[in-house]
Motif scaffolding. Structure first.
Motif, mmCIF file in Angstrom:
data_model
loop_
_atom_site.group_PDB
_atom_site.id
_atom_site.type_symbol
_atom_site.label_atom_id
_atom_site.label_comp_id
_atom_site.label_asym_id
_atom_site.label_seq_id
_atom_site.Cartn_x
_atom_site.Cartn_y
_atom_site.Cartn_z
ATOM 1 N N ASN B 178 -40.848 -10.038 -12.594
ATOM 2 C CA ASN B 178 -39.832 -10.379 -11.628
ATOM 3 C C ASN B 178 -38.978 -9.323 -11.111
ATOM 4 O O ASN B 178 -38.005 -9.297 -11.853
ATOM 5 N N TYR B 179 -39.271 -8.543 -10.228
ATOM 6 C CA TYR B 179 -38.292 -7.594 -9.719
ATOM 7 C C TYR B 179 -39.003 -7.230 -8.415
ATOM 8 O O TYR B 179 -39.871 -7.863 -7.885
ATOM 9 N N LYS B 180 -38.357 -6.203 -7.584
ATOM 10 C CA LYS B 180 -38.437 -5.925 -6.247
ATOM 11 C C LYS B 180 -39.853 -5.756 -6.075
ATOM 12 O O LYS B 180 -40.783 -6.513 -5.027
ATOM 13 N N GLN B 183 -42.046 -8.924 -6.205
ATOM 14 C CA GLN B 183 -41.943 -9.992 -5.301
ATOM 15 C C GLN B 183 -42.392 -9.442 -3.939
ATOM 16 O O GLN B 183 -42.749 -10.291 -3.136
#
Lengths: 617, 407
Positions: B178-180, B183
């Motif tokens: 769950n980070y850039k 994503q």
């Protein structure tokens, strides 16, 4: 239905391994009152040592479990060494020193592990005999999960028996109640503390070693687990074994089922639980309210407003030199000094509550970060001019400090410190996981100064002016009636209440003021770096602030400023070395042990002893 | 009194130690090399950045042994950012203002790459981003001064989506950090999948926090959704833990298609040994099976020099120095504007074939190897692989202009 049961067992297995580590920390804290940051490092060491043992011993269940237990015992010995060499010398010092010293151990052990095991992750073997899965109501559950659950319960039962049925356990409980009385009755406290440290460290090592069949061993295990373990220990009640168990189960089950509904905010969820529990029960689920008089009494020196003419002249001289600096040195040193100014204000704001209010915050970075994000958000989303953004940033931090502070000042000592840490972690996890607004881990980019201030020299002067103003304002407040009442309350809360000063309100106001100025520093910091990322408000940042205050000297006015300078210069110089963390860690430990008065305090004492300055302040 | 004396002595010793650290300055070299300021997370993520360092060190030695570039040797001044973007910016400031480097290069983590990209824009300093994969570096945050070598998240995800779309799987589940990076990877995969296969649906998403995965719970949640296919952007220790639990709990059946971004890179695949997942569709680096002579020579030289097998980072580090060399040769000087002009649409011959730095977005056309994972003689490998040219997977020029314009 079977799915939910399988998920429940998965959560229970996580809870069990979390409990092993958390119970160790809780026992250590209960007896010694030391918040041991290095506990996560022990967990990591346990995993690494178990990896080395298990992969070099013959295969088979006997040697596997033998290796795991041997690893745990080795970690216990490491814990004892740390206790004897470091902590034993600073039990009498304020909590801050112990925390920072154990953080020094964290840095040291990180590099020891890097040097010993190399940089790569290690994947250990599966547990012999428990490498499959069994069907439970139609879901496949790994056998090893069940083993972990059993071990968790066995350890829980064992600890319970140890503490309720043995003489040693009774002594430990007595030490938790009243250390001095125990000493007066002729019990060798030093030995007891060492024993407790051994037990706690063994549990951390066992927790790490038991992870071997589940995940790869890495150098990030230490800080990855410590925040979670803190949450468990605080939620369960510091010093309570059963509490730690309950909290482990709550946190782990919440995660196991939480990811079904909110897969994206797993981190926030955990800290939210912590905040809710602490607001309702400040001492945790099974913790007992601390006895207000139980806190150690430290001898505080009184602060004085710029002591002598000579000191004032020296101060003016320093400012003069800083003003002339851009004409003399390379631009890079201006960049470095800009950072020094900002961190000096940050450290001074922490010192404001710590040195004067006797309040220790382990989460001061929250307000620094809120200021930084506040300023950056205003600039990027609101097109606010730079100066206005910097001016408004402290208000964002003040708002946060007002809310969190209201709860924090209801506690004292290490409980307050842990609650402040919890709030800081809530802010961190929210910022980290709401990437739509905050950019998540990438942070907010493009937070550069306005055109007119984009030259490094101009920004240098701007920062100098703002931080100098901030620091002078803080100092002015310290020597107002407000500051005097604060110090009076720190030294003798009951007398202060008795003469009609609302000490709690004073503490709360001081907390908000400190948060405000930390926010001002944070606002500047964003513009100095051009980016604002979650590292502006993470745990290491809070520790940085504590280290700066400690480095300079808690009992002095200019300590935080000198500390910030020393910190930035040290970091800049040390980063060139491969094992810079170990060097930094040793310096920190050395300062905690050898010069607890910090650079400024020690220099002053040194000069006083030599008769170079008069002892009168 | 004794303790006071001891303390005094200790204090003096500590002061001396501090002073000594302070005096250890950097020695300036007398020659006139071209200076490359390099920033990377050498202590934070040593397992990935050390092979990268070996790669660029080898290239520097080769180039200098052959007489350097435009008659001058190359010199790399390397800094460790300690894993913090703020430190990377400080290092960039130091390299620019104190070391007077001619250009900046490096970075691994996406957020640090983005931070230095933004710095290069503010200070108008050429930056060759070598390892970070964030799409933003050349698109949303793209600027005139930043170029990037490694294929970005979008390109690698698009290559995988193309392969995935050929398969019958219809019900897809997602698991990504769950980070850039995670994503971006998921967004790109979904976009290309929907274009190629409007009939697919995404039935479950799991977003564990980076390096904090709860593998058992995550695997259970995925199983509950009964997907035909899973797209994973997990890597490093998250991936290892996930694979172990997935095997145990019976998620990885023969009927399930799994697509793994980066899973085939030796950095991530090798540590899993014989337990590595089988038959996943992955991007990676099958160095053991390359056939082009130039590439084989690089691998042989690397193994001879370091007695170690090359990783993805080794190749990236090596190529990046040759890219910089080609840029300087084309520019004929180290003047910023000339270098930037030269880098736009620069095509040079690398060991993996010609690579172009596109003028439109400063992204290189370096592609990725895509294939299936297998375990051969107890060693994890990529089989049935092909090299996918990066150039074929870019979004349209119109989309890119929009992204770069929308700053």
């Amino acid at each position: 239905m079977s799915f939910y049961f399988a998920q429940f067992l998965t959560g229970l297995a996580s809870a069990s391994s979390l409990f092993l580590v958390a119970s160790g920390l809780s026992i250590i804290f209960g007896v010694t009152r030391v918040v041991n940051f290095a506990h996560g490092s022990f967990y990591m060491l346990g995993a690494f040592i178990a990896y080395s043992l298990v992969t070099s011993l013959p295969p088979g269940p006997f040697w596997f479990w033998g290796g795991v237990i041997l690893a745990a015992l080795t970690v216990g010995v490491v814990g004892v060494i740390m206790e004897i060499l470091v902590l034993r010398r600073i039990y009498q010092a304020p909590e801050l020193f112990q925390l920072v010293a154990t953080f020094g151990v964290v840095l040291l052990l990180k590099d020891v592990a890097l040097w010993t095991w190399g940089p790569e992750d290690k994947l250990g073997p599966r547990a012999p005999g428990f490498d499959g899965a069994i069907d439970i109501f139609g879901s496949r559950v790994p056998e090893y999960d069940l083993v972990v659950i059993v071990v968790g319960f066995v350890v829980l039962a064992g600890l319970w028996l140890l503490f309720s049925r043995t003489r040693w356990g009774a002594l430990v409980r007595a030490a938790t109640e009243d250390r001095e009385m125990l000493g007066a009755l002729g019990i060798n406290q030093a030995l007891l503390f060492t024993g407790v440290f051994f037990l706690g460290s063994v549990l951390a090592g066992l927790g790490g070693a038991m992870q071997l069949p589940r995940a790869s061993v890495s150098h990030h295990m230490d800080l990855a687990i410590i925040a979670t373990v803190f949450v468990v220990v605080v939620v369960g009640g510091m010093g309570s074994i059963v509490g730690a168990f309950l909290a482990s189960v709550i946190i782990s089950e919440l995660n196991a089922f939480g990811i079904l509904i909110f897969p994206q905010i797993t981190l926030v969820l955990m800290f939210l639980v912590m905040a809710v529990v602490l607001v309702i029960r400040p001492w945790g689920i099974l913790g007992r309210p601390e006895d207000e008089t139980a806190g150690e009494e430290y001898e505080h020196q009184s602060l004085s407003w710029l002591p002598s003419r000579a000191a004032r002249l020296a101060m003016a001289g320093v400012v003069g030199v800083l003003l002339l600096l851009p004409f003399v040195v390379q631009e890079f040193y201006l960049v470095l000094m800009t950072e020094v100014f900002i961190l000096a204000l940050f450290a001074a704001s922490l010192h404001f509550i710590m040195g004067n209010g006797g309040m220790i915050s382990f989460g001061h970075a929250a307000y620094f970060g809120l200021g930084a994000y506040g300023g950056a958000t205003l600039l990027l989303y609101g097109d606010t001019p730079m100066l206005l953004a910097i001016a408004l940033a402290p208000f964002v931090a003040a708002l946060g400090a007002a809310v969190f502070g209201w709860f924090c000042v209801r506690l004292s000592g290490v409980y307050m410190a842990m609650l402040s840490l919890a709030f800081a972690q809530i802010v961190w996890s929210i910022v980290f996981q709401s990437s739509g607004i905050t950019g998540g881990e990438d942070g907010l980019v493009g937070v550069w100064p306005a055109e007119w201030a984009s030259e490094r020299q101009v920004f240098y002067y701007l920062t100098l002016a703002v931080t100098l103003g901030g620091i002078l304002a803080l100092w002015r407040m310290l020597f107002s009636p407000f500051g005097y009442s604060l110090r009076a309350g720190r030294d003798s809360p009951r007398r202060v209440e008795a003469i009609g000063i609302g000490f709690r309100t004073h503490k709360w106001l001081a907390f908000v003021i400190a948060g405000t100025f930390a926010g001002l520093a944070g606002g500047l910091y964003g513009f100095a770096k051009g980016i604002v990322t979650p590292t502006t408000l993470d745990i290491p940042r809070s520790i940085d602030a504590l280290m700066m205050v400690l480095l300079g000297g808690v009992q002095t006015l200019v300590g935080p400023l000198v500390g910030a300078f020393a910190f930035v210069v040290l970091e800049d110089r040390l980063l060139a070395f491969q094992y810079w963390r170990a060097i930094f860690g040793l310096i920190i430990i050395g300062i905690c042990i050898a010069m607890p008065e910090g650079i400024v305090g020690s220099t002053r004492s040194f000069l006083t002893r030599r008769g170079l300055v008069s002892s009168g302040r | 009194m004794k303790s006071t004396k001891n303390r005094t002595r200790l204090f003096l010793a500590m002061a001396a130690a501090v002073a000594m650290v302070g005096l250890t300055g950097t020695a300036a070299s007398a020659a006139e090399p071209i200076r490359i300021g390099e920033i990377n997370s050498y202590t934070t993520l040593a397992d990935f950045t050390q092979p990268y360092k070996k790669g660029w060190e080898m290239a520097i030695e080769e180039i200098n042994a052959a007489g350097g570039v435009i008659g001058r040797p190359l010199e790399v001044i390397s800094r460790d950012d300690g894993g913090k973007p703020e430190n990377a910016v400080k290092a960039a400031e130091e390299l620019t203002t104190k070391e007077n480097v001619d250009l900046l290069a490096g970075t691994y983590f996406s957020h640090i790459g983005v931070a230095v990209t933004n710095y290069s824009k503010q200070r108008k300093k050429l930056f060759v981003a070598t390892e970070p994969m964030s799409d933003d570096i050349t698109w949303a945050q793209g600027n005139d001064y930043t170029f990037r070598l490694r294929p970005n998240t979008y390109i690698q995800s698009a290559i995988l989506a193309e392969e995935a779309a050929k398969l019958p799987a219809k019900r897809w589940a997602i698991v990504a950090p769950n980070y850039k990076f995670g994503q971006d990877a998921v967004a790109a995969f979904k976009k290309v999948m929907k274009e190629k296969r409007p009939d697919v649906e995404f039935v479950e998403e799991q977003w564990p926090a980076l390096f904090k995965i709860d593998p058992g719970a995550t695997v259970q949640a995925l199983m509950q959704a009964k997907p035909d296919g899973i797209y994973s952007a997990l890597f490093s220790r998250d991936l290892t833990a996930f694979v172990r639990e997935a095997e145990l709990r019976g998620l990885l059946t023969d009927d399930l298609t799994v697509v793994g971004l980066l899973t085939g890179e030796p950095e991530y695949l090798d540590p899993m040994g014989a337990e590595a997942p089988k038959n996943w569709i992955v991007t990676g680096y099958p160095w053991y099976a390359v056939t082009e002579p130039a590439h084989k020579k690089f691998i042989a030289d690397y193994q001879a020099k370091y007695s170690d097998t090359p990783r993805m980072g080794s190749l990236i580090g090596y190529i990046s120095i040759y890219a910089i060399k080609a840029m300087i040769e084309k520019a004929g000087s180290v003047d910023q504007d000339k270098l930037i002009a030269a880098m736009k649409d620069l095509t040079f011959d690398s060991v993996v074939g010609p690579i172009t730095f596109r003028g439109i977005d400063h992204q290189s056309t370096l592609g990725a190897w895509v294939g299936r994972t297998a375990v051969v003689d107890g060693k994890p490998m990529m089989v049935d692989w092909r090299y996918a040219q990066g150039a074929q997977y870019f979004p349209t020029d119109e989309e890119i202009r929009q992204m770069r314009g929308a700053k």
